[in-house]
Design a protein around this motif. Structure first.
Motif, PDB file in Angstrom:
ATOM      1  N   VAL A  12      37.490  36.054  44.292  1.00 17.18           N
ATOM      2  CA  VAL A  12      36.467  36.998  43.832  1.00 17.18           C
ATOM      3  C   VAL A  12      36.726  37.351  42.372  1.00 17.18           C
ATOM      4  O   VAL A  12      37.860  37.648  41.986  1.00 17.18           O
ATOM      5  CB  VAL A  12      36.483  38.295  44.683  1.00 17.18           C
ATOM      6  N   LEU A  13      35.667  37.292  41.571  1.00 20.29           N
ATOM      7  CA  LEU A  13      35.755  37.721  40.176  1.00 20.29           C
ATOM      8  C   LEU A  13      35.516  39.225  40.145  1.00 20.29           C
ATOM      9  O   LEU A  13      34.417  39.689  40.461  1.00 20.29           O
ATOM     10  CB  LEU A  13      34.697  36.992  39.350  1.00 20.29           C
ATOM     11  N   VAL A  14      36.555  39.994  39.794  1.00 21.01           N
ATOM     12  CA  VAL A  14      36.441  41.458  39.779  1.00 21.01           C
ATOM     13  C   VAL A  14      36.153  41.901  38.346  1.00 21.01           C
ATOM     14  O   VAL A  14      36.876  41.528  37.422  1.00 21.01           O
ATOM     15  CB  VAL A  14      37.732  42.125  40.311  1.00 21.01           C
ATOM     16  N   THR A  15      35.084  42.677  38.186  1.00 22.72           N
ATOM     17  CA  THR A  15      34.679  43.087  36.829  1.00 22.72           C
ATOM     18  C   THR A  15      35.715  44.056  36.225  1.00 22.72           C
ATOM     19  O   THR A  15      36.376  44.797  36.967  1.00 22.72           O
ATOM     20  CB  THR A  15      33.275  43.731  36.834  1.00 22.72           C
ATOM     21  N   PRO A  16      35.880  44.038  34.899  1.00 26.90           N
ATOM     22  CA  PRO A  16      36.943  44.841  34.268  1.00 26.90           C
ATOM     23  C   PRO A  16      36.771  46.348  34.419  1.00 26.90           C
ATOM     24  O   PRO A  16      37.746  47.072  34.581  1.00 26.90           O
ATOM     25  CB  PRO A  16      36.866  44.453  32.784  1.00 26.90           C
ATOM     26  N   HIS A  17      35.525  46.820  34.357  1.00 30.01           N
ATOM     27  CA  HIS A  17      35.304  48.269  34.379  1.00 30.01           C
ATOM     28  C   HIS A  17      35.451  48.816  35.807  1.00 30.01           C
ATOM     29  O   HIS A  17      34.727  48.387  36.707  1.00 30.01           O
ATOM     30  CB  HIS A  17      33.904  48.574  33.844  1.00 30.01           C
ATOM     31  N   GLN A  18      36.389  49.721  36.009  1.00 28.14           N
ATOM     32  CA  GLN A  18      36.543  50.364  37.317  1.00 28.14           C
ATOM     33  C   GLN A  18      36.736  51.853  37.099  1.00 28.14           C
ATOM     34  O   GLN A  18      37.095  52.288  36.002  1.00 28.14           O
ATOM     35  CB  GLN A  18      37.740  49.770  38.079  1.00 28.14           C
ATOM     36  N   VAL A  19      36.489  52.632  38.138  1.00 26.79           N
ATOM     37  CA  VAL A  19      36.583  54.093  37.991  1.00 26.79           C
ATOM     38  C   VAL A  19      37.392  54.681  39.144  1.00 26.79           C
ATOM     39  O   VAL A  19      37.207  54.293  40.298  1.00 26.79           O
ATOM     40  CB  VAL A  19      35.172  54.733  37.982  1.00 26.79           C
ATOM     41  N   ALA A  20      38.283  55.596  38.809  1.00 21.17           N
ATOM     42  CA  ALA A  20      39.037  56.336  39.833  1.00 21.17           C
ATOM     43  C   ALA A  20      38.752  57.822  39.627  1.00 21.17           C
ATOM     44  O   ALA A  20      39.038  58.382  38.564  1.00 21.17           O
ATOM     45  CB  ALA A  20      40.532  56.051  39.695  1.00 21.17           C
ATOM     46  N   ILE A  21      38.170  58.451  40.638  1.00 11.92           N
ATOM     47  CA  ILE A  21      37.799  59.872  40.548  1.00 11.92           C
ATOM     48  C   ILE A  21      38.910  60.728  41.170  1.00 11.92           C
ATOM     49  O   ILE A  21      39.137  60.684  42.387  1.00 11.92           O
ATOM     50  CB  ILE A  21      36.457  60.136  41.270  1.00 11.92           C
TER      51      ILE A  21
END
Ligand code: FNR
Length: 192
Positions: A145-154
């Motif tokens: 799976v190609l995981v996109t660079p932008h991720q968010v942790a709330i």
């Protein structure tokens, strides 16, 4: 032109799950960016713990088969993963383990290989589940799976959402929507 299809889910079955709320926000971003998004609840796909003997005797559990078919019919994923003991939740790992198993007549890793995923997490803790995302990214990468660079942790998730499930902080809300937007935009280039 092919419209990107994205399957969105949280790695939590809890009814008031913060991660389920996050998935809906990212899904709305992806929809605004032109994708078809299917939001599912893993509670509707409950499956036994992976067991090689059970697999040999009965094959894939029916809910794993159903979920695998759903995953195959989508181009990408939005996944919000709770952090359990600094890592991926058991529910999410077990789901990936069953659905990654080979089936005769299907290419290996049929529901993962060549897909695109966007990741996010929410936790009452100070890091928002960021340490777990490192592992989720690695697991998904290893199964194609190609995981996109932008991720968010709330972080402080118990204080972060309003009564309608939106994030109180507009900047955070936009950052989570961007997880969905990025996956939709990348898929639009890949599937057209
Ligand atoms: C947690 N939780 C947690 N939180 C965190 O930030 N880091 C951690 O390592 C852990 N570890 C952990 C282990 C176990 C077994 C549980 C049940 C919980 C807290 C967790 O983030 C919290 O329960 C979230 O609310 C779970 O996500 P949902 O269900 O709200 O989506």
């Amino acid at each position: 032109m092919v419209k990107p299809k994205i399957l969105a889910f949280a790695g939590s079955t809890r009814s008031d799950s913060f991660n389920k709320k996050l998935v809906k926000i990212a899904a709305s971003g992806a929809k605004d960016a032109g994708a078809d998004v299917t939001v599912i609840d893993l509670r509707d796909f409950t499956m036994p713990l992976y067991d090689g003997d059970l697999e040999q005797k009965e094959g894939l559990p029916s809910n794993a088969r159903k979920l695998k078919d759903l995953m195959i019919s989508h181009h990408g994923f939005l996944i919000s993963s709770p952090e359990y003991n600094s890592s991926i939740s058991g529910v999410l790992k077990n789901t990936i383990d069953w659905t990654s198993r080979p089936t005769e007549g299907e290419p290996p890793l049929a529901c993962f290989q060549g897909k695109v995923a966007g990741l996010m997490s929410a936790s009452p803790g100070a890091l928002g589940g960021l340490r777990g995302l490192v592992h989720v990214r690695s697991i998904l990468g290893n199964i194609g799976v190609l995981v996109t660079p932008h991720q968010v942790a709330i972080s402080k998730a118990h204080e972060a959402f309003d009564a309608d499930g939106a994030l109180k902080d507009k900047k955070q809300e936009d950052q989570v929507k961007k997880v969905g937007i990025d996956v939709a935009h990348l898929l639009a280039k890949l599937v057209s």
